[in-house]
Design a protein around this motif. Structure first.
Motif, PDB file in Angstrom:
ATOM      1  N   GLU A   4       0.833  -1.210   0.000  1.00  0.00           N
ATOM      2  CA  GLU A   4       0.000   0.000   0.000  1.00  0.00           C
ATOM      3  C   GLU A   4       0.867   1.259   0.000  1.00  0.00           C
ATOM      4  N   ASP A   5       1.938   1.243   0.796  1.00  0.00           N
ATOM      5  CA  ASP A   5       2.848   2.395   0.850  1.00  0.00           C
ATOM      6  C   ASP A   5       3.583   2.570  -0.488  1.00  0.00           C
ATOM      7  N   LEU A   6       3.982   1.462  -1.072  1.00  0.00           N
ATOM      8  CA  LEU A   6       4.658   1.507  -2.363  1.00  0.00           C
ATOM      9  C   LEU A   6       3.713   2.063  -3.433  1.00  0.00           C
ATOM     10  N   PHE A  10       4.238   5.400  -5.761  1.00  0.00           N
ATOM     11  CA  PHE A  10       4.162   5.314  -7.217  1.00  0.00           C
ATOM     12  C   PHE A  10       3.095   6.269  -7.749  1.00  0.00           C
ATOM     13  N   ASP A  11       1.914   6.235  -7.142  1.00  0.00           N
ATOM     14  CA  ASP A  11       0.814   7.103  -7.583  1.00  0.00           C
ATOM     15  C   ASP A  11       1.158   8.580  -7.441  1.00  0.00           C
ATOM     16  N   ALA A  12       2.030   8.896  -6.476  1.00  0.00           N
ATOM     17  CA  ALA A  12       2.449  10.287  -6.273  1.00  0.00           C
ATOM     18  C   ALA A  12       3.560  10.694  -7.231  1.00  0.00           C
ATOM     19  N   GLY A  13       3.994   9.752  -8.067  1.00  0.00           N
ATOM     20  CA  GLY A  13       5.026  10.057  -9.053  1.00  0.00           C
ATOM     21  C   GLY A  13       6.437   9.936  -8.526  1.00  0.00           C
ATOM     22  N   ILE A  16      10.305   4.784  -7.403  1.00  0.00           N
ATOM     23  CA  ILE A  16      10.262   3.640  -6.495  1.00  0.00           C
ATOM     24  C   ILE A  16      11.277   2.567  -6.860  1.00  0.00           C
ATOM     25  N   SER A  17      12.151   2.853  -7.805  1.00  0.00           N
ATOM     26  CA  SER A  17      13.079   1.840  -8.304  1.00  0.00           C
ATOM     27  C   SER A  17      13.987   1.287  -7.216  1.00  0.00           C
ATOM     28  N   GLN A  18      14.288   2.075  -6.215  1.00  0.00           N
ATOM     29  CA  GLN A  18      15.169   1.593  -5.141  1.00  0.00           C
ATOM     30  C   GLN A  18      14.503   0.489  -4.311  1.00  0.00           C
TER      31      GLN A  18
END
Length: 80
Positions: A4-6, A10-13, A16-18
């Motif tokens: 959910e946090d991820l 992601f949705d916030a732009g 998240i690649s790390q």
């Protein structure tokens, strides 16, 4: 990190690649398998002309055309 946090990041732009393990990344339903198809020379030549025209490989032309036809067939016969 919770999924959910991820998703929120992601949705916030946010980048998240790390948080991802690229060595184990898969694309479900897009795994590939090699097939061999024998074609007449005229077809190969025509494919090469089209590939050169659009600036891609012969394989890319074949994949796109097959995908387009398969999608069209699915629309025409939605029961399958």
């Amino acid at each position: 990190m919770k999924a959910e946090d991820l998703d929120k990041k992601f949705d916030a732009g946010e980048d998240i690649s790390q948080y991802l393990n690229w060595d184990k990344a898969v694309r479900p339903g897009l795994e590939q398998r090699r097939v061999n198809v024998d074609l007449p020379i005229w077809m190969i030549n025509s494919l090469d002309v089209e590939a050169k025209r659009v600036g891609v490989t012969r394989q890319s032309v074949v994949k796109v055309w097959l995908a387009e036809r398969l999608k069209a067939e699915q629309v025409a016969a939605p029961d399958h």
